[in-house]
Design an enzyme around this catalytic site. Sequence first.
Site, PDB file in Angstrom:
ATOM      1  N   CYS A  59      -1.116  -1.230  15.897  1.00  0.00           N
ATOM      2  CA  CYS A  59      -0.972  -1.014  14.451  1.00  0.00           C
ATOM      3  C   CYS A  59      -1.598  -2.167  13.675  1.00  0.00           C
ATOM      4  CB  CYS A  59       0.508  -0.879  14.103  1.00  0.00           C
ATOM      5  SG  CYS A  59       0.822  -0.601  12.338  1.00  0.00           S
ATOM      6  N   CYS A  95       3.039   8.669   1.182  1.00  0.00           N
ATOM      7  CA  CYS A  95       3.438   7.718   2.218  1.00  0.00           C
ATOM      8  C   CYS A  95       3.639   6.368   1.537  1.00  0.00           C
ATOM      9  CB  CYS A  95       2.366   7.630   3.294  1.00  0.00           C
ATOM     10  SG  CYS A  95       2.739   6.427   4.590  1.00  0.00           S
ATOM     11  N   GLU A 148       0.812  -1.212   0.000  1.00  0.00           N
ATOM     12  CA  GLU A 148       0.000   0.000   0.000  1.00  0.00           C
ATOM     13  C   GLU A 148       0.852   1.273   0.000  1.00  0.00           C
ATOM     14  OE1 GLU A 148      -4.083  -0.663   2.337  1.00  0.00           O
ATOM     15  OE2 GLU A 148      -2.348  -1.446   3.406  1.00  0.00           O
ATOM     16  N   ASN A 187      -5.303   5.948  15.681  1.00  0.00           N
ATOM     17  CA  ASN A 187      -6.264   5.741  14.605  1.00  0.00           C
ATOM     18  C   ASN A 187      -6.821   4.327  14.752  1.00  0.00           C
ATOM     19  OD1 ASN A 187      -5.759   8.290  13.300  1.00  0.00           O
ATOM     20  ND2 ASN A 187      -3.793   7.449  12.649  1.00  0.00           N
ATOM     21  N   CYS A 237       4.896  -6.324   7.880  1.00  0.00           N
ATOM     22  CA  CYS A 237       5.849  -5.751   8.837  1.00  0.00           C
ATOM     23  C   CYS A 237       6.185  -6.776   9.912  1.00  0.00           C
ATOM     24  CB  CYS A 237       5.257  -4.494   9.487  1.00  0.00           C
ATOM     25  SG  CYS A 237       6.418  -3.633  10.586  1.00  0.00           S
TER      26      CYS A 237
END
Length: 340
Positions: A110, A96, A83, A285, A103
């Site tokens: 996250c 970004c 992404e 978020n 990851c």
Amino acid sequence: MDVEDLREALGAGTPAYRARQIYEAVYQRRVESFEEITGLPKAERAALAERFSLSGPEVVSRYDSADGTRRYLLGLDDGKTVEAVFMPEFHRDTLCISTQVGCPVDCKFCLTALMGLERNLTAGEIVGQVLTLARDNGLWADERRINIVMMGQGEPLLNLAAVLKATRILSDPKGLGISEKRITVSTSGITARVLELGVAEVRPRLAISLNASTQEQREAIMPITKKWNLEDLLAACKVYPLRPWEKLTFEYVLLKGVNDTDADARRVAGLLGNLNCKVNLIALNPGPGIPFETPDAERVLAFQARLKRSFPTFIRKPRGLDIYAACGQLKRMETLVELS
């Protein structure tokens, strides 16, 4: 490929200047086929097309936010996807981009961490994200300010060689022409690689995800810090060779009732008080599967007020929340779920 890679690939029988011609055409002019490199003889263009490809990441899906942000799901040559996010602003545009597929850093706040690591990206795949988004949005570095943040999927310092090579191509005036001052790499704090980054001749700005005010607290939400502890990380930051125009950036994700108290703010001020730095605060978020809540706005402002006594402290405005494009939300979401 950089110029030296191209010279080697073209072979000893090809004039050396041909590599520079191709390099500038691909990165500076952003051609999409060898046929567009009209400075080369037609037969040579055809021969190159038989041997090489100029293909980059393919746009599989694009999600447009109400605030103008765009999240891209990009397909790679081996079928994997990654992404990248385009964030337009009045005086600049920010891209970004990702440095790994998934990851390996298991940060508990996250969404990307839930994917695990699939593989590193190549330098070409990192630069390719920039080229794809720049083409899709009509961006040129000589026309409008472009910022690159390597804050998408992945831990950049665990793919440092590719990150540095990509930075050299991105910042080369004969490449994409985006200054090192406009490129930032964000790390969870891989101490040995922080020091390695600092001695690179061409390197991006450094941002460090702090997210806690004590080692114990940091281990609970960022387990990788059991190996790369806070004391060693801050010691590396103290000797990090900042350029005259540069500050260290620390990022701090605020989790309601976990790391957002006045006591936390005082400890963070003590940890960073002797460093030439600034802090970006990020109110969590949210996302499915994340066991934390977003703090109230008043708590975020109080935390900022305490830190501002010691160093510049900013609250990062979330972008693309409605399309899962905000910090910590990149998990290849193809079905968008309304956030509560």
